[in-house]
Design a protein around this motif. Structure first.
Motif, PDB file in Angstrom:
ATOM      1  N   ALA A 107      39.548 -62.948 -56.484  1.00 41.39           N
ATOM      2  CA  ALA A 107      39.890 -61.949 -55.459  1.00 41.39           C
ATOM      3  C   ALA A 107      38.974 -62.129 -54.254  1.00 41.39           C
ATOM      4  O   ALA A 107      38.083 -61.321 -54.005  1.00 41.39           O
ATOM      5  CB  ALA A 107      39.755 -60.540 -56.028  1.00 41.39           C
ATOM      6  N   LEU A 138      38.176 -59.200 -51.842  1.00 40.74           N
ATOM      7  CA  LEU A 138      37.363 -58.085 -52.334  1.00 40.74           C
ATOM      8  C   LEU A 138      35.964 -58.508 -52.754  1.00 40.74           C
ATOM      9  O   LEU A 138      35.108 -57.661 -53.022  1.00 40.74           O
ATOM     10  CB  LEU A 138      38.064 -57.432 -53.539  1.00 40.74           C
ATOM     11  CG  LEU A 138      39.479 -56.896 -53.288  1.00 40.74           C
ATOM     12  CD1 LEU A 138      40.079 -56.398 -54.592  1.00 40.74           C
ATOM     13  CD2 LEU A 138      39.457 -55.792 -52.245  1.00 40.74           C
ATOM     14  N   TYR A 139      35.755 -59.793 -52.814  1.00 38.39           N
ATOM     15  CA  TYR A 139      34.540 -60.351 -53.410  1.00 38.39           C
ATOM     16  C   TYR A 139      33.260 -59.815 -52.778  1.00 38.39           C
ATOM     17  O   TYR A 139      32.376 -59.293 -53.461  1.00 38.39           O
ATOM     18  CB  TYR A 139      34.612 -61.881 -53.312  1.00 38.39           C
ATOM     19  CG  TYR A 139      33.303 -62.614 -53.377  1.00 38.39           C
ATOM     20  CD1 TYR A 139      32.536 -62.640 -54.539  1.00 38.39           C
ATOM     21  CD2 TYR A 139      32.833 -63.316 -52.257  1.00 38.39           C
ATOM     22  CE1 TYR A 139      31.343 -63.342 -54.591  1.00 38.39           C
ATOM     23  CE2 TYR A 139      31.642 -64.018 -52.307  1.00 38.39           C
ATOM     24  CZ  TYR A 139      30.893 -64.024 -53.469  1.00 38.39           C
ATOM     25  OH  TYR A 139      29.723 -64.709 -53.520  1.00 38.39           O
ATOM     26  N   ASN A 185      32.655 -57.170 -50.920  1.00 35.81           N
ATOM     27  CA  ASN A 185      32.445 -55.732 -51.123  1.00 35.81           C
ATOM     28  C   ASN A 185      31.989 -55.426 -52.544  1.00 35.81           C
ATOM     29  O   ASN A 185      31.139 -54.557 -52.768  1.00 35.81           O
ATOM     30  CB  ASN A 185      33.729 -54.962 -50.817  1.00 35.81           C
ATOM     31  CG  ASN A 185      33.960 -54.835 -49.317  1.00 35.81           C
ATOM     32  OD1 ASN A 185      33.008 -54.887 -48.535  1.00 35.81           O
ATOM     33  ND2 ASN A 185      35.214 -54.681 -48.922  1.00 35.81           N
ATOM     34  N   LYS A 186      32.532 -56.145 -53.497  1.00 33.08           N
ATOM     35  CA  LYS A 186      32.129 -55.919 -54.880  1.00 33.08           C
ATOM     36  C   LYS A 186      30.674 -56.317 -55.102  1.00 33.08           C
ATOM     37  O   LYS A 186      29.943 -55.649 -55.839  1.00 33.08           O
ATOM     38  CB  LYS A 186      33.043 -56.691 -55.824  1.00 33.08           C
ATOM     39  CG  LYS A 186      34.429 -56.083 -55.981  1.00 33.08           C
ATOM     40  CD  LYS A 186      35.199 -56.773 -57.095  1.00 33.08           C
ATOM     41  CE  LYS A 186      36.517 -56.072 -57.376  1.00 33.08           C
ATOM     42  NZ  LYS A 186      37.242 -56.692 -58.511  1.00 33.08           N
TER      43      LYS A 186
END
Length: 379
Positions: free
Chosen positions: A353, A356-357, A359-360
């Motif tokens: 992903a 989203l990487y 932010n995670k």
């Protein structure tokens, strides 16, 4: 035109820098690299991008030998007038890309205060003609020549730095009497065994990248060693480091390491560069609580277990492994208050992903200031 000489920590005084503007090609028709400080070189991984070496096969093929193509040293003699216009009180002589094949032809005995000599990227096959400088010479740089044997250093007992990188040397010999050495460079030669280093009690930095070494051995008698660079060899085990009580940096990229547990013998280690090996696990690092920088890129590591005790960790380079669990990233790293930089690109947790990487990672590790090559914006 080669890059300028890096100034480093030179002492004040006169110095000579002679670079042959027309000597961008060596005798074999291949371009030589620009002059640069060899500090920190570690074989292939530290060669600047787009740099062409006189003997590039030395990096691409560890079994490379072009002895049959070496020109006889007398065919291209050094210009005996090369240094005639230089002040006799110079403390530094630098002649690069000058097609020098004979040190005696330079008549260095004229210069009574020379502390540093740099004859990089020439045609030297022998180390000779330096005896007259024995009382003053502290740095000798013969990087990228055609030297096959370590000889001619008997009288140079004041040397603190010796660079014989990118030559054709097979055996480390005749240097144990150089008891003032602090920096020794043998990058990109044909060395298969670490040997004959006894007596170098002041040596702090040893660089042996891009050779044919299979074992870390005969290092026990280097009590002051702080940095060991052995990338691009054929080393399979991390044994042989136990007596290096001052070792703080180990660079061992591009080897065949599988087991980290022998590093318990060097608990004071602060920087470990072990990318491009055969690691599947980080277990065995638990005793290395002083580690600040850890590079495990390009291995087969799937779990960060083993990093828990590393409370002083500042940088973790873990790109191109098999790390997939954000929960484990948070569990193993969130308590590392000094951790500012992480690299996870090329792992499943980034590839699955990518949008989203980042932010995670930021949510899992709020203390982070840099994720991969990008800095984290302040809130």
């Amino acid at each position: 035109m080669p890059a300028p000489v890096e100034e480093g920590n030179r002492s004040p005084g006169h110095h000579i820098e002679l670079v042959d503007d027309d000597a961008t090609l060596r005798n074999d028709g291949q371009p030589s690299p620009g002059l640069r400080d060899s500090k920190g070189w570690d074989g292939k991984l530290r060669v600047p991008k787009n740099t062409l070496l006189a003997n590039p096969e030395a990096l691409s093929d560890p079994e490379y030998s072009d002895d049959e193509n070496v020109m006889a040293g007398g065919e291209l003699a050094a210009d005996e007038d090369l240094l005639d216009d230089e002040p006799l009180d110079t403390d530094e002589i630098i002649c690069t890309h000058s097609r020098i094949s004979s040190i005696p032809a330079l008549r260095l005995e004229r210069f009574k205060q020379v502390a540093r000599i740099c004859l990089r990227q020439n045609l030297l096959q022998d180390i000779e003609g330096l005896e007259s400088l024995s009382s003053t010479l502290t740095e000798l740089d013969l990087y990228d020549n055609l030297i096959g044997h370590v000889r001619g250093l008997d009288s140079l007992v004041h040397l603190t730095s010796l660079d014989l990188s990118f030559n054709k040397i097979k055996h480390i010999k005749h240097i144990s009497h150089l008891k003032n050495l602090t920096d020794l460079f043998f990058v990109a030669n044909k060395i298969s065994k670490i040997e004959n280093l006894d007596g170098l009690d002041k040596l702090k930095n040893l660089e042996l990248g891009s050779n044919r070494i299979r074992e870390l051995q005969n290092l026990d008698n280097l009590p002051a060693l702080e940095e060991l660079w052995v990338a691009k060899n054929k080393i399979t085990e991390l044994t042989g480091l136990g007596n290096l009580t001052h070792l703080r940096l180990l660079s061992i990229q591009s080897n065949r390491i599988r087991d980290l547990s022998p590093l318990k013998d060097v608990p004071q280690l602060e920087e470990l560069y072990i990318s491009h090996n055969a690691l599947e696990s980080l277990e065995g690092l638990e005793s290395n609580t002083k580690l600040r920088v850890l590079d495990i890129s390009n291995n087969q590591v799937s779990s960060l277990k083993g990093l828990g005790p590393l409370v002083e960790l500042e940088e973790l380079w873990a790109s191109y492994n098999r790390i997939a669990d954000f929960n484990e990233v948070e569990r193993e790293l969130k308590d590392k208050k000094e951790l500012t930089t992480v690299y996870f690109e090329g792992n499943p947790l980034q590839l699955r992903a990518p949008a989203l990487y980042r932010n995670k990672v930021k949510l899992a590790l709020p203390q982070i200031k840099q994720i991969d090559a990008t800095f984290v914006r302040a809130p």
